[in-house]
Design an enzyme around this catalytic site. Structure first.
Site, PDB file in Angstrom:
ATOM      1  N   ASP A   2      27.267  44.520  37.428  1.00 47.74           N
ATOM      2  CA  ASP A   2      26.760  44.937  38.735  1.00 47.74           C
ATOM      3  C   ASP A   2      26.096  43.786  39.488  1.00 47.74           C
ATOM      4  O   ASP A   2      25.549  42.872  38.874  1.00 47.74           O
ATOM      5  CB  ASP A   2      25.747  46.083  38.530  1.00 47.74           C
ATOM      6  CG  ASP A   2      25.794  47.061  39.677  1.00 47.74           C
ATOM      7  OD1 ASP A   2      26.488  46.792  40.676  1.00 47.74           O
ATOM      8  OD2 ASP A   2      25.119  48.102  39.568  1.00 47.74           O
ATOM      9  N   ASN A   4      27.654  42.183  42.377  1.00 46.28           N
ATOM     10  CA  ASN A   4      28.574  41.311  43.119  1.00 46.28           C
ATOM     11  C   ASN A   4      28.331  41.408  44.626  1.00 46.28           C
ATOM     12  O   ASN A   4      28.308  40.390  45.325  1.00 46.28           O
ATOM     13  CB  ASN A   4      30.034  41.703  42.843  1.00 46.28           C
ATOM     14  CG  ASN A   4      30.446  41.459  41.408  1.00 46.28           C
ATOM     15  OD1 ASN A   4      29.685  40.873  40.633  1.00 46.28           O
ATOM     16  ND2 ASN A   4      31.624  41.914  41.046  1.00 46.28           N
ATOM     17  N   GLY A   5      28.164  42.640  45.099  1.00 51.95           N
ATOM     18  CA  GLY A   5      27.963  42.857  46.539  1.00 51.95           C
ATOM     19  C   GLY A   5      26.667  42.214  47.006  1.00 51.95           C
ATOM     20  O   GLY A   5      26.622  41.542  48.050  1.00 51.95           O
ATOM     21  N   ARG A   6      25.605  42.382  46.233  1.00 49.93           N
ATOM     22  CA  ARG A   6      24.301  41.802  46.604  1.00 49.93           C
ATOM     23  C   ARG A   6      24.340  40.273  46.568  1.00 49.93           C
ATOM     24  O   ARG A   6      23.740  39.611  47.401  1.00 49.93           O
ATOM     25  CB  ARG A   6      23.197  42.339  45.671  1.00 49.93           C
ATOM     26  CG  ARG A   6      22.670  43.698  46.115  1.00 49.93           C
ATOM     27  CD  ARG A   6      21.952  44.400  45.009  1.00 49.93           C
ATOM     28  NE  ARG A   6      22.900  45.025  44.069  1.00 49.93           N
ATOM     29  CZ  ARG A   6      22.542  45.621  42.951  1.00 49.93           C
ATOM     30  NH1 ARG A   6      21.263  45.665  42.611  1.00 49.93           N
ATOM     31  NH2 ARG A   6      23.450  46.176  42.182  1.00 49.93           N
ATOM     32  N   TRP A   7      25.075  39.738  45.623  1.00 51.26           N
ATOM     33  CA  TRP A   7      25.231  38.276  45.532  1.00 51.26           C
ATOM     34  C   TRP A   7      25.848  37.757  46.830  1.00 51.26           C
ATOM     35  O   TRP A   7      25.400  36.759  47.395  1.00 51.26           O
ATOM     36  CB  TRP A   7      26.120  37.926  44.335  1.00 51.26           C
ATOM     37  CG  TRP A   7      26.261  36.464  44.060  1.00 51.26           C
ATOM     38  CD1 TRP A   7      25.503  35.716  43.206  1.00 51.26           C
ATOM     39  CD2 TRP A   7      27.231  35.561  44.643  1.00 51.26           C
ATOM     40  NE1 TRP A   7      25.934  34.404  43.216  1.00 51.26           N
ATOM     41  CE2 TRP A   7      26.995  34.283  44.094  1.00 51.26           C
ATOM     42  CE3 TRP A   7      28.258  35.717  45.560  1.00 51.26           C
ATOM     43  CZ2 TRP A   7      27.754  33.164  44.434  1.00 51.26           C
ATOM     44  CZ3 TRP A   7      29.010  34.607  45.914  1.00 51.26           C
ATOM     45  CH2 TRP A   7      28.755  33.344  45.350  1.00 51.26           C
ATOM     46  N   ARG A  15      31.835  41.015  50.765  1.00 53.01           N
ATOM     47  CA  ARG A  15      31.634  41.505  49.393  1.00 53.01           C
ATOM     48  C   ARG A  15      32.675  40.951  48.411  1.00 53.01           C
ATOM     49  O   ARG A  15      32.366  40.672  47.258  1.00 53.01           O
ATOM     50  CB  ARG A  15      31.684  43.043  49.367  1.00 53.01           C
ATOM     51  CG  ARG A  15      30.517  43.699  50.080  1.00 53.01           C
ATOM     52  CD  ARG A  15      30.670  45.219  50.049  1.00 53.01           C
ATOM     53  NE  ARG A  15      30.743  45.725  48.689  1.00 53.01           N
ATOM     54  CZ  ARG A  15      29.684  46.007  47.947  1.00 53.01           C
ATOM     55  NH1 ARG A  15      28.465  45.833  48.417  1.00 53.01           N
ATOM     56  NH2 ARG A  15      29.837  46.471  46.735  1.00 53.01           N
ATOM     57  N   HIS A  19      32.829  39.515  44.369  1.00 54.54           N
ATOM     58  CA  HIS A  19      33.726  39.928  43.283  1.00 54.54           C
ATOM     59  C   HIS A  19      34.471  38.705  42.715  1.00 54.54           C
ATOM     60  O   HIS A  19      34.675  38.603  41.506  1.00 54.54           O
ATOM     61  CB  HIS A  19      34.727  40.973  43.775  1.00 54.54           C
ATOM     62  CG  HIS A  19      34.087  42.266  44.205  1.00 54.54           C
ATOM     63  ND1 HIS A  19      33.138  42.917  43.455  1.00 54.54           N
ATOM     64  CD2 HIS A  19      34.251  43.029  45.332  1.00 54.54           C
ATOM     65  CE1 HIS A  19      32.756  44.027  44.079  1.00 54.54           C
ATOM     66  NE2 HIS A  19      33.409  44.107  45.221  1.00 54.54           N
ATOM     67  N   SER A  47      35.137  51.856  37.965  1.00 56.74           N
ATOM     68  CA  SER A  47      34.843  53.208  37.475  1.00 56.74           C
ATOM     69  C   SER A  47      35.645  54.256  38.246  1.00 56.74           C
ATOM     70  O   SER A  47      36.178  53.971  39.324  1.00 56.74           O
ATOM     71  CB  SER A  47      33.347  53.499  37.632  1.00 56.74           C
ATOM     72  OG  SER A  47      33.025  53.643  39.002  1.00 56.74           O
ATOM     73  N   ASN A  50      34.287  54.436  41.582  1.00 59.61           N
ATOM     74  CA  ASN A  50      34.564  53.327  42.511  1.00 59.61           C
ATOM     75  C   ASN A  50      35.721  53.612  43.480  1.00 59.61           C
ATOM     76  O   ASN A  50      35.848  52.948  44.505  1.00 59.61           O
ATOM     77  CB  ASN A  50      34.860  52.027  41.757  1.00 59.61           C
ATOM     78  CG  ASN A  50      33.637  51.375  41.141  1.00 59.61           C
ATOM     79  OD1 ASN A  50      33.733  50.689  40.133  1.00 59.61           O
ATOM     80  ND2 ASN A  50      32.456  51.580  41.730  1.00 59.61           N
ATOM     81  N   SER A 178      25.301  54.791  34.369  1.00 57.98           N
ATOM     82  CA  SER A 178      26.426  54.890  35.317  1.00 57.98           C
ATOM     83  C   SER A 178      27.748  55.343  34.681  1.00 57.98           C
ATOM     84  O   SER A 178      28.805  54.778  34.956  1.00 57.98           O
ATOM     85  CB  SER A 178      26.632  53.556  36.049  1.00 57.98           C
ATOM     86  OG  SER A 178      25.529  53.279  36.866  1.00 57.98           O
TER      87      SER A 178
HETATM   88  C1  IPE Z   1      30.063  45.535  40.731  1.00 58.10           C
HETATM   89  O1  IPE Z   1      29.388  44.972  41.810  1.00 58.10           O
HETATM   90  C2  IPE Z   1      31.536  45.317  40.830  1.00 58.10           C
HETATM   91  C3  IPE Z   1      32.378  46.538  40.792  1.00 58.10           C
HETATM   92  C4  IPE Z   1      31.975  47.766  40.779  1.00 58.10           C
HETATM   93  C5  IPE Z   1      33.806  46.314  40.785  1.00 58.10           C
HETATM   94  P1  IPE Z   1      28.995  45.871  43.046  1.00 58.10           P
HETATM   95  O2  IPE Z   1      30.107  45.815  44.030  1.00 58.10           O
HETATM   96  O3  IPE Z   1      28.594  47.239  42.602  1.00 58.10           O
HETATM   97  O4  IPE Z   1      27.741  45.074  43.615  1.00 58.10           O
HETATM   98  P2  IPE Z   1      26.455  45.650  44.368  1.00 58.10           P
HETATM   99  O5  IPE Z   1      25.906  46.787  43.571  1.00 58.10           O
HETATM  100  O6  IPE Z   1      26.919  46.106  45.741  1.00 58.10           O
HETATM  101  O7  IPE Z   1      25.518  44.489  44.447  1.00 58.10           O
HETATM  102 MG    MG Z   2      26.790  48.159  42.292  1.00 63.94          MG
END
Ligand code: IPE
Ligand code: MG
Length: 226
Positions: A2, A4-7, A15, A19, A47, A50, A178
């Protein structure tokens, strides 16, 4: 995996860039497992929940998955890593299934290291599918209801020969399971770190292992005398 999006958000990037960076952490984790002698690595890549993400993010992830498999197939062979998938493979796009099935087949001879990708995976879905398989056995007369036990129940999960995980690492500080490996995580040790998955590389992996090595695992028993 978890965060990737915040990074990406922290860097004002789309986003998918998070990834992509996260996929490098996957390679790092596979290499760390070899280095530290960890035979089984299960990664929660996608998931069942997702699928509710925006269409372009889903297709970006699927494309990334195909590119990733093609790029690192050789490395799996070089390190004798067996690839397997747990989850509803049938939900995945056709081209992803084809690319995955090829590598799954070609690496099926390896026994040393195991990389399990959880794709279209849900812990509840897995348990329900095990119940369906068991119900069929009962209906056919192959199994009596009173003979169902924890062992033969677990034989109906997606990858029954994989031992239960010893350590569950959760990145990005989330304090949730989760819907991951609900059955198998019964006695796993949890390691939660604020580090975002794209930044989770060998040093962080080592920190998790170090903390794990100091845990006292009693499995419900009293502490044994030293
Ligand atoms: C996890 O990172 C990657 C997948 C679910 C494929 P997220 O995409 O959930 O990242 P955040 O939670 O927005 O930071
Ligand atoms: Mg996430």
């Amino acid at each position: 995996m978890d965060g990737n999006g915040r990074w990406a958000k922290k860097r004002m990037l789309p986003r998918i860039k998070g990834h992509e960076q996260g996929s490098q952490s996957v390679i790092s984790a596979i290499r760390s497992c070899k280095k530290f002698g960890i035979k089984y690595l299960t990664l929660y890549a996608f998931s069942v929940e997702n699928w509710a993400r925006p269409k372009d993010e889903i297709s970006g992830l699927m494309n990334l998955l195909i590119r990733f498999i093609k790029k690192y197939e050789k490395e799996l062979h070089a390190n004798k890593v067996r690839l397997r998938v747990l989850g509803r493979m049938e939900d995945m796009p056709e081209d992803v299934q084809v690319a995955l099935n090829k590598v799954i087949e070609d690496t099926s001879c390896y026994t040393e290291y195991n990389l399990n990708l959880a794709l279209s995976y849900g812990g509840r879905t897995e348990i329900v599918s095990a119940c369906t398989k068991i119900s069929r056995k009962v209906l056919s007369g192959a199994l009596k209801p009173e003979d169902i036990n924890e062992n033969n129940f677990a034989d109906n999960l997606y990858l029954p020969d994989i031992p239960d995980p010893d350590l569950m690492i959760r990145t990005s500080g989330e304090m949730r399971i989760s819907n991951f490996l609900l059955w198998q995580l019964s006695y796993a040790e949890f390691y939660i770190t604020d580090v975002l998955w794209p930044d989770f590389r060998e040093k962080e992996f080592y920190k998790a292992l170090l903390e794990y090595s100091n845990r006292d695992r009693r499995f419900g028993k009293v502490q044994s005398e030293q």
